[in-house]
Every structure is written in structure tokens, then in C-alpha cells.
Motif scaffolding. Structure first.
Motif, PDB file in Angstrom:
ATOM      1  N   LYS A  42      -0.729   8.768  -2.447  1.00 18.52           N
ATOM      2  CA  LYS A  42      -1.443   7.360  -2.036  1.00 18.52           C
ATOM      3  C   LYS A  42      -0.911   6.415  -1.622  1.00 18.52           C
ATOM      4  N   ARG A  43       0.125   5.835  -2.458  1.00 17.78           N
ATOM      5  CA  ARG A  43       0.362   4.796  -1.546  1.00 17.78           C
ATOM      6  C   ARG A  43       1.612   4.337  -0.284  1.00 17.78           C
ATOM      7  N   LEU A  44       1.814   6.020  -0.274  1.00 19.74           N
ATOM      8  CA  LEU A  44       2.091   6.452   1.802  1.00 19.74           C
ATOM      9  C   LEU A  44       1.462   5.498   2.377  1.00 19.74           C
ATOM     10  N   ASN A  45       0.065   6.618   2.038  1.00 22.91           N
ATOM     11  CA  ASN A  45      -1.141   6.313   2.947  1.00 22.91           C
ATOM     12  C   ASN A  45      -1.147   4.699   3.057  1.00 22.91           C
ATOM     13  N   GLN A  46      -1.300   4.027   2.028  1.00 24.97           N
ATOM     14  CA  GLN A  46      -1.695   2.772   2.228  1.00 24.97           C
ATOM     15  C   GLN A  46      -1.061   1.871   2.766  1.00 24.97           C
ATOM     16  N   LEU A  47       0.157   2.680   2.747  1.00 24.43           N
ATOM     17  CA  LEU A  47       1.461   1.481   3.427  1.00 24.43           C
ATOM     18  C   LEU A  47       1.247   1.432   4.707  1.00 24.43           C
ATOM     19  N   LEU A  48       1.306   2.916   5.057  1.00 25.77           N
ATOM     20  CA  LEU A  48       1.245   3.462   6.406  1.00 25.77           C
ATOM     21  C   LEU A  48      -0.436   3.143   7.484  1.00 25.77           C
ATOM     22  N   ASN A  49      -1.338   2.894   6.601  1.00 28.56           N
ATOM     23  CA  ASN A  49      -2.561   2.496   7.314  1.00 28.56           C
ATOM     24  C   ASN A  49      -2.395   1.185   7.583  1.00 28.56           C
TER      25      ASN A  49
END
Length: 270
Positions: free
Chosen positions: A199-206
Motif C-alpha cells: 500500500k505504501r509503495l503504491n502511494q509513493l509511486l503514485n
């Protein structure tokens, strides 16, 4: 760094750490490739760390290392220290365990290619363990390491690219030190942690995708708020109008005047 629909942007743990800590620092470092001259003492420590990593890799490949050890007392002491406290790490005869040094893995997430390099990967039919060599003067704080993207990304990528359940994966940092015995910090993993990291990874990449779009349209990456601790040791404090004291002003001004525009920046983790 490329921004093209035909290419995946390669991202490693060091870049994620900077991106999360300060997006503007990421812009200056990786997009504009601004960097200050290296400290000779820091370069010397990096060189010694590189030699240790290379030594461990050559040992895993079955290549002779005696000449290296006899010529460098520090490397010899580190190897002997590991042999004393964790001899099983150096045991090459067990054919039931898969082991590979400097193993490179990639994982595509969105338009990014996440990359990791495991100093040593040990695995059998039931579990896998990532080992990472550190040559810092003393071990880092366990909480810091737990939050660091090296720990999070290394565990996450292995779970995503192997048959192992998160609960059967672990990561151990080994700190070899100028004096005293090597010490280690081990992290277990779980499905709950895996989902949190995802979840955190996808938030950061977004966010990164949005910032890249703004940047290539003439904008800039966001800055951290004034007074943020990240600015205290940042070489870009003056450039970002974040110099908070005269001593920092003087130090950062000297750094700013000596910034170099490098063709490439290599990420090294020791």
C-alpha cells in the motif's frame, strides 16, 4: 532519468528513501544530477566496504581470497569475526541450501522497475533469508532499519518474486566493525507487513508519477516544511531556502558553490 512511455523507470531502495524523506532533494540529486565533491574520508570507507563485498562475493564463487586477506588486516579481521560468531554463514558444503551472492532481482510496479541486490541469499525448500553486509562503525538503530526502504523493499520483492510466503522470509543485517565482534539485526516478515508495504509503495509511486509530470511541465518537486530535520544535513539547504542558522548557511553556501553536474550517480549501500 527517462520519462517515456516506452521505458520503465528503474527505482532502488536509496531513491525511495530520498523520495519519501524529501521530494525536492530527489529532484536535485537524481533528475538534475547535482552533487557535491565527495569527502575523501567517506570515499575511503566506501572503498573498504566495496572491497569487503567483493571479497565475500569471490568467496561464494569459490575463488581464492587468501592473497586479499594477507594484504589487508581489516578484511582479515572481519572474516575471522564472522567465522567466530556465525560460522554457518561461511559454510559452503551444505548442498541442501541454495546460496547466491550479489543476487539481482527486479519487480515491475506500475511504470517502475524496482531493483534489489542481495549481498547473500540463503534458501531451502521451506524458507529464505537475505543477508546484508554493513561496514558502519556501529550498528544502526533497529527502528531506523525497520522503516528504511532497503528492509521493506528487499523483503517485499523477494515475496513477490518467489514461492515463499512472507512468514518464511527474513532479512539479517550483519555489521562488521573496526573493533569487537560482528553484530546482527534480524527482521522477520509477515503477510500483514507485506500488504502494508504494498500500500505504501503504491502511494509513493503514485505521488512520484504526479511529481514527474509536474516537473517535466516546468514545475518542481514539493519541499518539506521549513524547520524539518531533513534540512539540517542537506547539501541543498541554501538552494531550497531552508538554511536555518548562520553556521548552516556558511557550510551549505560552500557546498552550493562546489556543486558538480555529474553524468551519472551511482547508488552504493554499505
Amino acid at each position: 532519468m527517462l520519462s517515456d512511455e516506452n521505458y520503465l523507470i528503474r527505482i532502488a531502495q536509496g531513491q525511495l528513501n530520498i523520495l519519501e524523506k524529501c521530494p525536492r532533494q530527489f529532484q536535485h540529486t537524481y533528475l538534475e544530477q547535482l552533487y557535491s565533491p565527495a569527502d575523501p574520508k567517506h570515499e575511503e570507507k566506501q572503498l573498504l566496504g566495496s572491497r569487503f563485498h567483493l571479497l565475500m562475493q569471490q568467496r561464494e564463487m569459490g575463488l581464492p581470497i587468501d592473497n586479499f586477506l594477507s594484504a589487508d588486516a581489516q578484511l582479515q579481521a572481519w572474516i575471522m569475526g564472522i567465522a567466530e560468531v556465525a560460522p554457518e554463514i561461511l559454510e559452503l558444503a551444505n548442498t541442501d541450501i541454495f546460496r547466491e551472492s550479489e543476487q539481482y532481482r527486479t519487480l515491475q510496479v506500475q511504470d517502475y522497475l524496482l531493483t534489489v541486490v542481495y549481498d547473500l541469499l540463503l534458501a531451502d525448500n521451506n524458507q529464505a533469508q537475505i543477508l546484508d553486509w554493513k561496514t558502519y562503525p556501529k550498528p544502526q538503530n533497529q527502528t531506523f532499519l525497520e522503516r528504511n526502504w532497503q528492509t521493506r523493499l528487499y523483503l517485499y520483492v523477494l515475496a513477490e518474486t518467489s514461492q515463499y510466503a512472507p512468514e518464511n522470509i527474513s532479512m539479517t543485517y550483519w555489521f562488521v566493525q573496526p573493533e569487537g565482534k560482528p553484530k546482527n539485526i534480524k527482521f522477520s516478515y509477515s503477510t500483514a507487513q507485506h500488504e502494508q508495504i504494498k500500500k505504501r509503495l503504491n502511494q509513493l509511486l503514485n505521488k512520484f508519477s504526479q511529481w514527474l509530470t509536474q516537473y517535466y511541465a516546468g514545475g518542481e518537486f514539493p519541499q518539506v516544511p521549513e524547520g524539518n530535520q531533513a534540512c539540517e544535513s542537506c547539501q541543498f539547504a541554501v538552494r531550497c531556502d531552508r538554511a536555518y542558522a548562520s553556521s548552516l548557511n556558511n557550510s551549505s553556501s560552500a557546498t552550493e558553490n562546489n556543486l558538480l553536474d555529474l553524468a551519472t550517480i551511482e547508488e552504493v549501500s554499505f
